[in-house]
Every structure is written in C-alpha cells, then in structure tokens.
Design a protein around this motif. Structure first.
Motif, PDB file in Angstrom:
ATOM      1  N   THR A 180     149.192 -24.863 -29.775  1.00 53.59           N
ATOM      2  CA  THR A 180     149.147 -26.092 -30.507  1.00 53.59           C
ATOM      3  C   THR A 180     150.474 -26.840 -30.533  1.00 53.59           C
ATOM      4  O   THR A 180     150.392 -28.150 -30.436  1.00 53.59           O
ATOM      5  CB  THR A 180     149.201 -25.585 -32.208  1.00 53.59           C
ATOM      6  N   THR A 183     150.214 -28.533 -27.129  1.00 58.51           N
ATOM      7  CA  THR A 183     149.334 -29.671 -27.133  1.00 58.51           C
ATOM      8  C   THR A 183     149.847 -30.894 -27.849  1.00 58.51           C
ATOM      9  O   THR A 183     149.570 -32.055 -27.470  1.00 58.51           O
ATOM     10  CB  THR A 183     147.935 -29.158 -27.793  1.00 58.51           C
ATOM     11  N   HIS A 187     150.067 -34.570 -26.134  1.00 56.96           N
ATOM     12  CA  HIS A 187     149.313 -35.632 -26.636  1.00 56.96           C
ATOM     13  C   HIS A 187     150.263 -36.747 -27.268  1.00 56.96           C
ATOM     14  O   HIS A 187     149.674 -37.942 -27.160  1.00 56.96           O
ATOM     15  CB  HIS A 187     148.394 -35.025 -27.936  1.00 56.96           C
ATOM     16  N   VAL A 193     144.829 -32.260 -22.523  1.00 54.93           N
ATOM     17  CA  VAL A 193     145.351 -30.838 -22.293  1.00 54.93           C
ATOM     18  C   VAL A 193     144.048 -29.998 -21.800  1.00 54.93           C
ATOM     19  O   VAL A 193     142.919 -29.996 -22.487  1.00 54.93           O
ATOM     20  CB  VAL A 193     145.793 -30.197 -23.430  1.00 54.93           C
ATOM     21  N   PRO A 213     143.563 -28.274 -28.246  1.00 54.90           N
ATOM     22  CA  PRO A 213     143.333 -28.844 -26.578  1.00 54.90           C
ATOM     23  C   PRO A 213     142.073 -29.664 -26.523  1.00 54.90           C
ATOM     24  O   PRO A 213     140.991 -29.553 -27.127  1.00 54.90           O
ATOM     25  CB  PRO A 213     143.409 -27.452 -25.921  1.00 54.90           C
ATOM     26  N   ASP A 214     141.994 -30.305 -25.515  1.00 57.35           N
ATOM     27  CA  ASP A 214     140.764 -31.036 -25.046  1.00 57.35           C
ATOM     28  C   ASP A 214     139.908 -30.489 -24.322  1.00 57.35           C
ATOM     29  O   ASP A 214     138.601 -30.901 -24.298  1.00 57.35           O
ATOM     30  CB  ASP A 214     141.325 -32.498 -24.248  1.00 57.35           C
ATOM     31  N   TYR A 216     138.893 -26.122 -23.237  1.00 56.44           N
ATOM     32  CA  TYR A 216     139.382 -24.803 -23.374  1.00 56.44           C
ATOM     33  C   TYR A 216     138.304 -23.942 -22.677  1.00 56.44           C
ATOM     34  O   TYR A 216     137.096 -24.263 -22.916  1.00 56.44           O
ATOM     35  CB  TYR A 216     139.377 -24.420 -24.750  1.00 56.44           C
TER      36      TYR A 216
END
Length: 407
Positions: A180, A183, A187, A193, A213-214, A216
């Motif tokens: 987190t 990220t 961002h 990410v 994240p974008d 995973y």
C-alpha cells in the motif's frame, strides 16, 4: 480459535498418501500440495464437463458456469470486480503478455521501474522494453539484508515513470513489502503499479482492492490449486492498454490479456480454492457473509499459524555463524520462505535433507539477480525451505533437527 491443523491436513490427500509418508514437504514455494476440493472439481470437469463450454446443452452450460464461478468467487475474495480477474497458463506468461501491451502503451523516453529482488518473471519481460527505447530504472535491494527501501524508490520516481514493478515478497528474501505504501508513492508520481504476489498469496489471499495496485499476479499451483496463473488488472488501467486477445474479445475485460484459449478444466477447478477458504472460515467460526471478509479472516488465521511455527527456525539459523539467513529474522515481517546461503553448493545439502525425510530444494529459484545483488553465487545457489499453514509443529521440529545435522 487457533488453526485446527488436523482439520486442515484432512483436506489435503498428500498427507494420507502412502508414498509420501515419513517425508515432510518444505518446498511449498515451488508448488504447494493441492486441496481436495480442487481435485474434486478437476475430476468432475474431466469426467462430466469436458466439452466446449458455454453452449446450450447441459454439460457445456455447466462447464462454463463452473469457470465463471471460479472467477466470480476468487475476485470477490480479493476485493476486485469479476471482470478484472483473468486466468492464464502461468504468472510468467501473464507478465509477458502484459509487457507486450505496455510495449505499445509506454513511449520511448518514458520509464519503467523494476527491482533486483524479484523472481525473473516480474523483471525480465519488463527489462526487454528497453529494446523499444523505454528507460528501465532499477530499484535495488540492500546488499546485506535484501530489503527494498521505499525511500530509494522515491529517488527514482518522476513524471517519466509509467509503471513500477515489485514483488509482494521475494521468493528468496521473504520480506513482506509494504504494498500500500509503495503503491501510494507510485500513484502520486503518476505511475501504475504491478505486484508479483506469487510468493505471498499461498499464505492468505490478499485484498487487492484494499492494497491498491493496478496489477496483481499469483499462481494457483502454489496456492493449493491447479497449474494456472491468476491476474488482476484493474479496469482503469485495462481500458487504457491495447487488447492482446482476438480483436472481437477486446471489449471483455477478463479476455483482453489472455490471447490463448484457457485451460477450461483448470479454470473451473480454481473454484475449489474458494471452497477451501470458505471451509476454513466456517470451521473456525469466521464471518458468515461478505466473501472479502471471509477471505481476510482465513488470511489472518494462516498467517498467525505460520508466524508461530517460523520463529524457532529463524532463531536457530540466526544463532549459527556458519550460514547466512537471507531476509528478516522476525517471523511477522516475512513469509515462511527461508533461503539460507551456505559455504558450499546447496543442492547436495538438499539431497542430504531428502535422506532425512525433508523435501527441500537448492538452487537459484529464478532469482538470479537477487542472489547476485546479495553477494551469493547463483551457481552454488541457496538452500530454501518453505512451508504453509498446513505444515505441522512436528514437521518443523524434524526440519530443525535435520538442518542441525547437515549444516
């Protein structure tokens, strides 16, 4: 309620398999045992549904419904939309396909950040974008500890960076990275990410929606399931990337980055992973509703068990002056994937462990860049022992005794 280890192990046929008796499995990071619900679903699909799915006849319709069920339930457990989760043949292949999409999305002169802590799957394909004139920046680990410092990442971020790639935890360092926090940094700089969760997901499915994240990615075959790669691509990013599938599938989110036809049976069997998580939740008195909350409950249950079993092993290794423990020596900071640098090649030591009933591995584990950065010879490799929540206390005691015998 602590983890009921007897109940857990009853869900894995390997523990009652005669040919495996007397052997303790400590190479889970390379591929876990498979749980009974997955086996049941795979058997049923091959026995009753092995036809082209989504046609109007019953066997086909049921097969398609089971594939959809896997995506629906696992996406809900990870806190993402159903259409944001797709299946591919492996995580390595999924990253490769994503890199092809970014090849057309990122312009020459713009940058992608990778680490030298990763398994090669989440670094090699991105590094090849340099062939298109894209700048590759390396976020490097501390050569003593293997730690990735977010402060070092901040120094690499600017308005040219389009993507930051890093592992949730490394398959040799083991330290759990603050997804987190990282990220948020990326961002804030305007970058997307991509997180490789292969070494983390077996220890409890993450809430990807909460982590932020974008992208995973993780592997089902290391998470009690069949040999599939699971990939979350959040819609905001997916809509920007060029379609990598057949042109007529470009408007379907879960098909955009899976150019090959999926393995229908294995996708359907992945619903068995959700079955298993729900069984654990119910057996241990977890929440009765909200798939994300139920998965989070099981995540915490698994982690608590693993942390308890891991610390004595770390303590033993830390006290020795003839080996190097790679990564943190505090169990709560890492996954139970423990790489040990020896003063000799690792594979023969793993073979000695096998003679003592310990199944472990020696080698570079596709983390050649990380080992080199840590000053370890990839040819000699490291000894790696890895376990999950289904490992028993007796097995851990046997491992520690065997290590003391062979190290």
């Amino acid at each position: 309620m602590p983890l009921d280890i007897d109940f857990v192990r009853s869900q894995f046929p390997a523990f009652s398999e005669p040919s495996l008796q007397g052997q303790a499995f400590f190479e889970n990071a390379g591929g876990s045992y498979i749980c009974q619900p997955v086996i049941d679903r795979l058997t049923r699909f091959y026995s009753q549904r092995k036809v082209q799915p989504y046609a109007p006849y019953e066997a086909s319709a049921l097969g398609g419904a089971e594939m959809d069920e896997a995506r629906l339930r696992l996406a809900a457990m990870m806190g993402v939309e159903t259409d944001e989760l797709s299946f591919g043949p492996s995580t390595s292949q999924n990253v490769y396909v994503l890199a092809q999409a970014f090849r057309k999305f990122v312009n020459p002169g713009e940058a992608v950040i990778v680490t030298n802590q990763d398994h090669e799957a989440n670094t090699g394909p991105w590094r090849r974008l340099a062939d298109e004139g894209i700048e590759i920046r390396e976020w490097m680990i501390d050569p003593q500890t293997g730690h990735l410092d977010p402060t070092d990442l901040e120094k690499l971020l600017d308005d040219k960076v389009r993507l930051v790639c890093f592992p949730h935890c490394s398959n040799v360092v083991g330290e759990i990275n603050p997804v987190t926090e990282i990220t948020a940094l990326a961002h804030a700089a305007g970058a997307f990410v991509c997180v490789d969760g292969v070494s983390y997901a077996p220890h409890g499915l993450p809430n990807v929606g909460e982590l932020g994240p974008d992208i995973y990615l993780f592997s089902a075959y290391k998470t009690y399931g069949p040999h599939q790669g699971l990939m979350v691509v959040r819609k905001a990013l997916a809509d920007l990337l060029p379609n990598q599938a057949h042109y007529f599938n470009g408007g379907v989110g879960y098909k955009r980055f899976t150019p090959a036809g999926p393995d229908h049976a294995q996708v359907a069997a992945c619903a068995g992973m959700a079955d298993y998580i729900e069984m654990l939740c119910d057996h241990h008195g977890g929440p009765s509703q909200d798939d994300t909350a139920r998965a989070a409950f099981v995540h915490d249950l698994m982690r608590a068990q693993e942390v308890k079993l891991l610390q004595p092993l770390l303590d033993m290794l830390r006290e020795r002056n003839d080996v190097r423990l790679i990564g943190p020596d505090k169990a709560e900071l890492r996954a139970p994937t423990v790489a040990i640098q020896l003063n000799r090649p690792a594979e023969p030591v793993a073979a000695k462990l096998a003679e003592l009933g310990i199944m472990a591995g020696g080698g570079d584990f596709y983390a050649v860049r990380a080992l080199k950065a840590l000053g370890a010879d990839p040819d000699a490799g490291v000894l790696r022992v890895s376990f999950t929540h289904y490992t028993s206390e007796d097995e851990m005691k046997a491992l520690i005794a065997a290590l003391e015998d062979v190290l």
